[in-house]
Design a protein around this motif. Structure first.
Motif, PDB file in Angstrom:
ATOM      1  N   GLY A  47       0.841  -1.198   0.000  1.00 35.03           N
ATOM      2  CA  GLY A  47       0.000   0.000   0.000  1.00 35.03           C
ATOM      3  C   GLY A  47       0.872   1.242   0.000  1.00 35.03           C
ATOM      4  N   ALA A  48       0.593   2.172   0.910  1.00 33.86           N
ATOM      5  CA  ALA A  48       1.351   3.434   0.973  1.00 33.86           C
ATOM      6  C   ALA A  48       2.710   3.267   1.655  1.00 33.86           C
ATOM      7  CB  ALA A  48       0.525   4.488   1.720  1.00 33.86           C
ATOM      8  N   LEU A  49       2.998   2.060   2.107  1.00 39.28           N
ATOM      9  CA  LEU A  49       4.223   1.815   2.889  1.00 39.28           C
ATOM     10  C   LEU A  49       5.276   1.089   2.059  1.00 39.28           C
ATOM     11  CD1 LEU A  49       5.765   1.571   5.658  1.00 39.28           C
ATOM     12  CD2 LEU A  49       4.564  -0.599   5.952  1.00 39.28           C
ATOM     13  N   SER A  50       6.505   1.633   2.050  1.00 37.28           N
ATOM     14  CA  SER A  50       7.655   0.887   1.534  1.00 37.28           C
ATOM     15  C   SER A  50       8.501   0.537   2.736  1.00 37.28           C
ATOM     16  CB  SER A  50       8.489   1.747   0.581  1.00 37.28           C
ATOM     17  OG  SER A  50       7.710   2.104  -0.528  1.00 37.28           O
ATOM     18  N   TRP A  51       8.949  -0.696   2.809  1.00 35.00           N
ATOM     19  CA  TRP A  51       9.689  -1.092   4.008  1.00 35.00           C
ATOM     20  C   TRP A  51      10.835  -2.033   3.670  1.00 35.00           C
ATOM     21  CZ3 TRP A  51       9.901  -6.138   6.093  1.00 35.00           C
ATOM     22  CH2 TRP A  51       9.079  -7.067   5.451  1.00 35.00           C
ATOM     23  N   ALA A  52      11.790  -2.108   4.579  1.00 34.70           N
ATOM     24  CA  ALA A  52      12.937  -3.010   4.403  1.00 34.70           C
ATOM     25  C   ALA A  52      13.444  -3.413   5.776  1.00 34.70           C
ATOM     26  CB  ALA A  52      14.049  -2.309   3.636  1.00 34.70           C
ATOM     27  N   PRO A  53      13.850  -4.674   5.917  1.00 31.79           N
ATOM     28  CA  PRO A  53      14.484  -5.072   7.183  1.00 31.79           C
ATOM     29  C   PRO A  53      15.894  -4.502   7.267  1.00 31.79           C
ATOM     30  CG  PRO A  53      14.329  -6.956   5.686  1.00 31.79           C
ATOM     31  CD  PRO A  53      13.698  -5.792   4.982  1.00 31.79           C
ATOM     32  N   TYR A  84      13.037  -0.396   8.260  1.00 30.53           N
ATOM     33  CA  TYR A  84      12.903   0.962   7.735  1.00 30.53           C
ATOM     34  C   TYR A  84      11.508   1.097   7.140  1.00 30.53           C
ATOM     35  CZ  TYR A  84      13.462   4.840   4.493  1.00 30.53           C
ATOM     36  OH  TYR A  84      13.291   6.011   3.809  1.00 30.53           O
ATOM     37  N   PHE A  85      10.804   2.174   7.464  1.00 28.48           N
ATOM     38  CA  PHE A  85       9.475   2.445   6.919  1.00 28.48           C
ATOM     39  C   PHE A  85       9.501   3.792   6.202  1.00 28.48           C
ATOM     40  CE2 PHE A  85       6.083   0.115   9.746  1.00 28.48           C
ATOM     41  CZ  PHE A  85       6.736  -1.095   9.551  1.00 28.48           C
ATOM     42  N   ALA A  86       9.000   3.840   4.971  1.00 23.79           N
ATOM     43  CA  ALA A  86       8.747   5.121   4.284  1.00 23.79           C
ATOM     44  C   ALA A  86       7.272   5.110   3.908  1.00 23.79           C
ATOM     45  CB  ALA A  86       9.626   5.239   3.046  1.00 23.79           C
ATOM     46  N   VAL A  87       6.522   6.094   4.390  1.00 21.32           N
ATOM     47  CA  VAL A  87       5.081   6.107   4.146  1.00 21.32           C
ATOM     48  C   VAL A  87       4.755   7.274   3.222  1.00 21.32           C
ATOM     49  CG1 VAL A  87       2.789   6.010   5.190  1.00 21.32           C
ATOM     50  CG2 VAL A  87       4.785   5.244   6.494  1.00 21.32           C
ATOM     51  N   ALA A 133       5.355  12.897   2.867  1.00 21.55           N
ATOM     52  CA  ALA A 133       6.107  11.656   3.085  1.00 21.55           C
ATOM     53  C   ALA A 133       6.741  11.607   4.477  1.00 21.55           C
ATOM     54  CB  ALA A 133       7.172  11.521   2.013  1.00 21.55           C
ATOM     55  N   LEU A 134       6.707  10.439   5.076  1.00 21.49           N
ATOM     56  CA  LEU A 134       7.205  10.256   6.447  1.00 21.49           C
ATOM     57  C   LEU A 134       8.136   9.048   6.469  1.00 21.49           C
ATOM     58  CD1 LEU A 134       5.002  10.381   9.628  1.00 21.49           C
ATOM     59  CD2 LEU A 134       6.429   8.380   9.202  1.00 21.49           C
ATOM     60  N   THR A 135       9.241   9.168   7.198  1.00 25.37           N
ATOM     61  CA  THR A 135      10.132   8.018   7.361  1.00 25.37           C
ATOM     62  C   THR A 135      10.281   7.682   8.837  1.00 25.37           C
ATOM     63  OG1 THR A 135      12.104   9.421   7.350  1.00 25.37           O
ATOM     64  CG2 THR A 135      11.449   8.446   5.261  1.00 25.37           C
ATOM     65  N   ALA A 136      10.435   6.390   9.097  1.00 24.82           N
ATOM     66  CA  ALA A 136      10.548   5.924  10.481  1.00 24.82           C
ATOM     67  C   ALA A 136      11.424   4.687  10.540  1.00 24.82           C
ATOM     68  CB  ALA A 136       9.163   5.599  11.038  1.00 24.82           C
TER      69      ALA A 136
END
Ligand code: FES
Length: 350
Positions: free
Chosen positions: A128-134, A149-152, A208-211
């Motif tokens: 969905g709106a989330l790109s993520w990586a371990p 890592y989360f990029a929304v 855009a938000l990163t976490a």
């Protein structure tokens, strides 16, 4: 009563025998540190007894004798000299230490499982709106904590859960809200957020938000849920903690502030944010597993036989007991956010 003498400015690591009672020297005068040899007579200071709970119990007995958590180190030794212990990165014994480059997995691997990850180079997966990586996984040798890592993108992330894990987020860019079990918390850069075991969360953003999302114990991957549950532990209603200069604690000439910690109900996973001046720390170890997100600045992470360049946006992983030293080469200093697990005091080192 006389004052205790500083036996040394760091604790003593010991593995204890189960059920055995130890007599910790509180006066600092014993010649058998950290244990009592009777030298306290006449000082008015008495040794402190400690009986090991289990065979192999690992402890750090205070060496400075100024701890408030007798007989164990509580980090007070860092503040006794007024300056943090630093090291010379140009010392001749370091001349042979090579710079280790990142591999194909974006990780520069140092000694004992320590690594520096160039997060910007990680391949991400989209949900969905989330790109993520371990970032930190069991395959990296992590035993206690995982990190993702989360990029929304603008919109809403999926509803996310990590089962029975404690979850701690560090927001590094963007603004939005995090919905935890139907409660909403405003978040922005350098905010820490705590999600209790069994709770679900969703990130809602306008830009855009990163976490960086950590779990303890470690989780393999996020779980996606079709809808938000209303599970929310009302015993701990505060969950988002931002920068507050009034909460800064000094560690010699350095500062740090706790973000997610006991004050919001997290007593095993502890998050902090701190400033590091132009310097190289004296090599040291911790009994907790630690990850550091570099928010600003640059430098090197050193271990015994290698060092890796560290830049803003990178993540450093430090296994328990791994000898290491972080060097800041940026005249403007370095800003890092750390997460320790299991542990509640990031100033305890040996
Ligand atoms: S050695 Fe005394 S508090 Fe750490």
């Amino acid at each position: 009563m006389t004052d205790p003498v500083i036996a040394r400015y760091k604790p003593y690591y010991h593995e204890l025998e189960g059920g055995k009672t130890y007599l910790w020297c509180a006066c600092g005068r014993s010649q058998s540190q950290p244990f009592c040899d009777g030298s306290h007579r006449g000082t008015g200071i008495l040794p402190v007894k400690y009986t090991a709970k289990a065979a192999g119990e690992e402890v750090l007995f205070c060496g400075c004798k100024h701890t408030a958590d007798k007989p164990f180190c509580d980090g007070t030794h860092n503040n006794l000299k007024g300056i943090y212990d630093t090291d010379d990165p140009d010392a001749p014994e370091y001349a042979h230490i090579p710079v280790v480059p990142a591999g194909n997995d974006a990780k520069a691997r140092l000694d004992g499982g320590c690594f520096v990850c160039s997060v910007a180079d990680l391949a991400t997966t989209t949900e969905g709106a989330l790109s993520w990586a371990p970032i930190i996984t069991v395959a990296d040798g992590a035993n206690h904590q995982a990190q993702f890592y989360f990029a929304v993108a603008p919109g809403r992330s999926p509803v996310i859960g990590f089962g029975d894990r404690h979850v701690v987020l560090l927001l590094t860019a963007g603004h939005g809200e995090i919905d935890i079990g139907g409660r909403r918390f405003a978040v922005g850069p350098n905010t820490g957020v705590y999600v209790r075991p069994g709770e679900l969360f969703q990130i809602r953003v306008k830009s855009a938000l990163t976490a960086f999302v950590s779990t303890g114990p470690l989780a393999v991957a996020p779980e996606w849920h079709p809808k938000m549950s209303n599970t929310f532990d009302t015993a701990h209603p505060e969950r988002a903690v931002g920068i507050d200069e009034a909460k800064r604690q000094s560690m010699a000439d350095r500062f740090f502030q706790m973000l997610v910690d006991k004050s919001v109900g997290s007593d095993l996973v502890t998050q902090f944010i701190g400033e590091i001046p132009l310097s190289k720390a004296v090599p040291h170890r911790h009994l907790y597993e630690e990850s550091l997100v570099v928010i600003k600045g640059e430098g090197f992470m050193w271990t015994e036989y290698g060092k890796a360049a560290v830049n803003a946006g990178d993540v450093i992983f430090l296994p328990r007991k791994q000898l290491h030293s972080l060097e800041c080469t940026d005249p403007g200093g370095m800003l890092v956010a750390g997460l320790i697990y299991p542990g509640d005091n990031p100033s305890i080192n040996y």
